[in-house]
Each structure stands twice: as C-alpha cells, then as structure tokens.
Write a protein that holds these residues in place. Structure first.
Motif, PDB file in Angstrom:
ATOM      1  N   TRP A  87       8.552 -36.869  24.777  1.00 31.23           N
ATOM      2  CA  TRP A  87       9.278 -37.835  25.621  1.00 31.23           C
ATOM      3  C   TRP A  87      11.184 -37.648  25.583  1.00 31.23           C
ATOM      4  O   TRP A  87      11.981 -37.747  25.142  1.00 31.23           O
ATOM      5  CB  TRP A  87       9.253 -39.041  24.607  1.00 31.23           C
ATOM      6  N   THR A  88      11.416 -36.659  26.457  1.00 30.21           N
ATOM      7  CA  THR A  88      12.248 -36.096  26.921  1.00 30.21           C
ATOM      8  C   THR A  88      12.488 -35.484  28.006  1.00 30.21           C
ATOM      9  O   THR A  88      10.749 -35.240  27.982  1.00 30.21           O
ATOM     10  CB  THR A  88      12.720 -35.531  25.593  1.00 30.21           C
ATOM     11  N   GLU A  89      13.610 -35.769  28.552  1.00 25.16           N
ATOM     12  CA  GLU A  89      13.677 -35.367  30.312  1.00 25.16           C
ATOM     13  C   GLU A  89      14.939 -34.387  30.252  1.00 25.16           C
ATOM     14  O   GLU A  89      14.977 -33.911  30.673  1.00 25.16           O
ATOM     15  CB  GLU A  89      14.057 -36.239  31.180  1.00 25.16           C
ATOM     16  N   GLU A  90      15.000 -33.852  28.678  1.00 26.74           N
ATOM     17  CA  GLU A  90      16.853 -32.727  28.846  1.00 26.74           C
ATOM     18  C   GLU A  90      15.432 -31.648  28.448  1.00 26.74           C
ATOM     19  O   GLU A  90      14.978 -31.409  27.131  1.00 26.74           O
ATOM     20  CB  GLU A  90      17.189 -32.753  27.694  1.00 26.74           C
ATOM     21  N   LEU A  91      15.588 -30.068  29.327  1.00 26.36           N
ATOM     22  CA  LEU A  91      14.508 -29.470  27.936  1.00 26.36           C
ATOM     23  C   LEU A  91      15.955 -28.768  26.881  1.00 26.36           C
ATOM     24  O   LEU A  91      16.572 -28.589  26.330  1.00 26.36           O
ATOM     25  CB  LEU A  91      15.654 -28.448  29.358  1.00 26.36           C
ATOM     26  N   ASP A  92      15.148 -28.167  26.057  1.00 34.49           N
ATOM     27  CA  ASP A  92      15.457 -27.367  24.679  1.00 34.49           C
ATOM     28  C   ASP A  92      16.206 -26.266  25.533  1.00 34.49           C
ATOM     29  O   ASP A  92      16.669 -25.612  26.206  1.00 34.49           O
ATOM     30  CB  ASP A  92      14.108 -27.067  24.214  1.00 34.49           C
ATOM     31  N   THR A  93      16.881 -25.853  24.003  1.00 38.61           N
ATOM     32  CA  THR A  93      17.627 -24.579  23.779  1.00 38.61           C
ATOM     33  C   THR A  93      17.418 -23.514  22.971  1.00 38.61           C
ATOM     34  O   THR A  93      17.348 -23.508  22.526  1.00 38.61           O
ATOM     35  CB  THR A  93      19.715 -24.800  24.220  1.00 38.61           C
ATOM     36  N   LEU A  94      17.806 -22.410  23.611  1.00 41.03           N
ATOM     37  CA  LEU A  94      17.461 -21.881  22.407  1.00 41.03           C
ATOM     38  C   LEU A  94      18.763 -21.865  20.829  1.00 41.03           C
ATOM     39  O   LEU A  94      18.661 -21.421  20.141  1.00 41.03           O
ATOM     40  CB  LEU A  94      18.410 -19.612  22.599  1.00 41.03           C
ATOM     41  N   GLU A  95      19.683 -22.318  21.866  1.00 37.84           N
ATOM     42  CA  GLU A  95      20.489 -22.823  19.904  1.00 37.84           C
ATOM     43  C   GLU A  95      19.948 -23.450  19.467  1.00 37.84           C
ATOM     44  O   GLU A  95      19.840 -23.828  18.669  1.00 37.84           O
ATOM     45  CB  GLU A  95      22.465 -22.787  20.902  1.00 37.84           C
ATOM     46  N   HIS A  96      19.993 -24.581  20.232  1.00 34.97           N
ATOM     47  CA  HIS A  96      19.025 -25.615  19.337  1.00 34.97           C
ATOM     48  C   HIS A  96      18.008 -25.095  18.795  1.00 34.97           C
ATOM     49  O   HIS A  96      17.486 -25.743  17.836  1.00 34.97           O
ATOM     50  CB  HIS A  96      18.781 -26.473  20.568  1.00 34.97           C
ATOM     51  N   ARG A  97      16.762 -24.508  19.041  1.00 35.68           N
ATOM     52  CA  ARG A  97      15.978 -24.449  18.458  1.00 35.68           C
ATOM     53  C   ARG A  97      16.339 -22.965  17.479  1.00 35.68           C
ATOM     54  O   ARG A  97      15.590 -23.226  16.405  1.00 35.68           O
ATOM     55  CB  ARG A  97      14.962 -23.107  19.936  1.00 35.68           C
ATOM     56  N   ARG A  98      17.218 -22.228  17.339  1.00 30.62           N
ATOM     57  CA  ARG A  98      17.971 -21.355  16.524  1.00 30.62           C
ATOM     58  C   ARG A  98      17.986 -22.164  14.882  1.00 30.62           C
ATOM     59  O   ARG A  98      17.686 -22.327  14.127  1.00 30.62           O
ATOM     60  CB  ARG A  98      18.660 -20.713  16.179  1.00 30.62           C
ATOM     61  N   MET A  99      19.126 -23.815  15.737  1.00 29.46           N
ATOM     62  CA  MET A  99      19.564 -24.590  14.041  1.00 29.46           C
ATOM     63  C   MET A  99      18.263 -25.035  14.011  1.00 29.46           C
ATOM     64  O   MET A  99      18.016 -25.713  12.666  1.00 29.46           O
ATOM     65  CB  MET A  99      20.278 -25.742  14.275  1.00 29.46           C
ATOM     66  N   TRP A 100      16.960 -25.160  14.311  1.00 31.33           N
ATOM     67  CA  TRP A 100      15.471 -26.622  14.263  1.00 31.33           C
ATOM     68  C   TRP A 100      15.101 -25.444  13.210  1.00 31.33           C
ATOM     69  O   TRP A 100      15.271 -26.266  12.389  1.00 31.33           O
ATOM     70  CB  TRP A 100      14.749 -26.141  15.240  1.00 31.33           C
ATOM     71  N   PHE A 101      15.042 -23.926  13.173  1.00 31.52           N
ATOM     72  CA  PHE A 101      14.635 -23.100  12.667  1.00 31.52           C
ATOM     73  C   PHE A 101      14.742 -23.038  11.599  1.00 31.52           C
ATOM     74  O   PHE A 101      14.222 -22.427  10.346  1.00 31.52           O
ATOM     75  CB  PHE A 101      14.093 -21.157  13.154  1.00 31.52           C
ATOM     76  N   GLU A 102      16.634 -22.584  11.350  1.00 33.01           N
ATOM     77  CA  GLU A 102      17.151 -22.794  10.178  1.00 33.01           C
ATOM     78  C   GLU A 102      16.412 -24.238   9.281  1.00 33.01           C
ATOM     79  O   GLU A 102      16.983 -23.969   8.184  1.00 33.01           O
ATOM     80  CB  GLU A 102      18.484 -21.947  10.308  1.00 33.01           C
TER      81      GLU A 102
ATOM     82  N   ALA B 222      12.805 -13.603  16.234  1.00 28.82           N
ATOM     83  CA  ALA B 222      12.433 -13.164  17.720  1.00 28.82           C
ATOM     84  C   ALA B 222      11.576 -14.198  18.178  1.00 28.82           C
ATOM     85  O   ALA B 222      11.786 -13.725  19.946  1.00 28.82           O
ATOM     86  CB  ALA B 222      11.840 -11.761  17.819  1.00 28.82           C
ATOM     87  N   ASP B 223      10.673 -14.725  18.304  1.00 26.32           N
ATOM     88  CA  ASP B 223       9.745 -15.324  18.525  1.00 26.32           C
ATOM     89  C   ASP B 223      10.783 -17.215  19.078  1.00 26.32           C
ATOM     90  O   ASP B 223      10.139 -17.779  20.405  1.00 26.32           O
ATOM     91  CB  ASP B 223       8.568 -16.330  17.900  1.00 26.32           C
ATOM     92  N   LEU B 224      10.979 -17.327  18.505  1.00 25.31           N
ATOM     93  CA  LEU B 224      12.243 -18.812  19.109  1.00 25.31           C
ATOM     94  C   LEU B 224      12.172 -18.565  21.072  1.00 25.31           C
ATOM     95  O   LEU B 224      12.623 -20.184  21.010  1.00 25.31           O
ATOM     96  CB  LEU B 224      13.333 -19.032  18.997  1.00 25.31           C
ATOM     97  N   GLY B 225      12.753 -17.449  21.533  1.00 26.36           N
ATOM     98  CA  GLY B 225      12.470 -17.927  22.481  1.00 26.36           C
ATOM     99  C   GLY B 225      11.705 -18.168  23.797  1.00 26.36           C
ATOM    100  O   GLY B 225      11.430 -18.680  24.364  1.00 26.36           O
TER     101      GLY B 225
END
Length: 175
Positions: A33-48, A13-16
């Motif tokens: 060093w990125t200009e691309e914003l992170d997404t919730l979907e990407h952060r879920r994969m990272w968390f897993e 629930a903290d991922l957002g």
C-alpha cells in the motif's frame, strides 16, 4: 543452468535484488500500500534494523538469482506493546515470474522454523483483500483469517480493505 531452489540468509549484496522485487508491482498492484518506490539506501537501513533486532531475512535463490525474500518484525510497532512480544508480522515477496513454483512455500516454511526457534508464538500477515492468490497461498500454509478491516488504506485513489491472517506456530500454553 541449475534450477535448484535455495533458501538462505540474506547478504548485503542481495539488497539490490530485494529492492527490485519489492518495487516491481508497486506501480500496478495493491500488494503493497504505497505508491513510492523503495530505494537501496532505505533497504540498507531496513536491513541494519532487522540485524539489530535479530529478525531473520531470508532469500530464495534459483540459478544464482534472488527470486524472493521473507522476514518478520514486531507486531504493532517495534516492541511498543510488550504483550505482543511473542507475535510477529511477516512480509514475503516473490518475483511474479516465480509465483506458484515453490519459492514462497519454501520461504514461509524456513521463516516459521526461525520464528519458532526465536520464541515467536504467532505469525500474522496483513493482506489486501483483493489479493485472493495471497489469501489462498497463506491458507494452504496453515494461516487462518482472523479479521477484515474495511477501508483501512488507500492506493490508486480508492479505499482498500485489509485481511489479517495468522498461524499459531507454537502450541504452548500461555506463559
């Protein structure tokens, strides 16, 4: 309102909140060093992935709001080089409104405890050379500069220099 700082393990629930914290300075700073914003979907994969690798993800919470997070992962590429297995690279992000208020220190101290318990010998941080506040912060927490890499990355159409700092957290002799 309770102003007690709590450092705890992340919950899905903290991922957002983590996405919001990570994205907040991307458009205006070279902290990442990125200009691309992170997404919730990407952060879920990272968390897993962090869970599978058993890398801790810690959050700092104040007044029921996630105000920062810290973690570590493999140094130099997901275990590709076994000789680095006792070295990890950390990542820490705190909401700008909470800088210099103890959340970062609490996160790093808790992360060092977890890393030590997991057999990590050295924690490394890679910091943009223009981020003097982060360099001072890490120095205060026992990190030492071990290298400067000129023009290693790019953002906002200019070259950026990378500073590597490290902290030996377990003074054991070599295995």
């Amino acid at each position: 309102m309770d102003a007690t700082l709590l450092v705890r393990d992340v919950r899905e629930a903290d991922l957002g909140a983590i996405v919001d914290i990570y994205n907040a300075l991307i458009p205006t700073h070279t902290i990442t060093w990125t200009e691309e914003l992170d997404t919730l979907e990407h952060r879920r994969m990272w968390f897993e992935r962090q869970c599978v690798e058993r890398f801790p993800v810690l959050v700092a919470e104040m007044a029921d709001e996630v105000i920062g997070f810290a973690t570590y992962e493999h140094f130099r590429g997901e275990g590709k080089w076994p000789g680095y297995r006792a070295t990890a690279e950390l990542s820490i992000h705190v909401r700008e409104s909470h800088w210099s208020r103890g959340a970062g220190r609490a996160l790093i101290e808790a992360l060092v405890e977890r890393a030590s318990a997991a057999g990590v010998h050295v924690l490394v941080a890679a910091i943009d050379s223009a981020n003097e506040a982060s360099l001072r912060f890490h120095t205060r927490l026992g990190f030492v500069e071990v290298g400067r890499m000129p023009q290693t990355g790019q953002k906002f159409g200019r070259w950026l220099d990378l500073v590597l700092v490290q902290r030996i957290i377990d003074a054991r002799e070599r295995p």
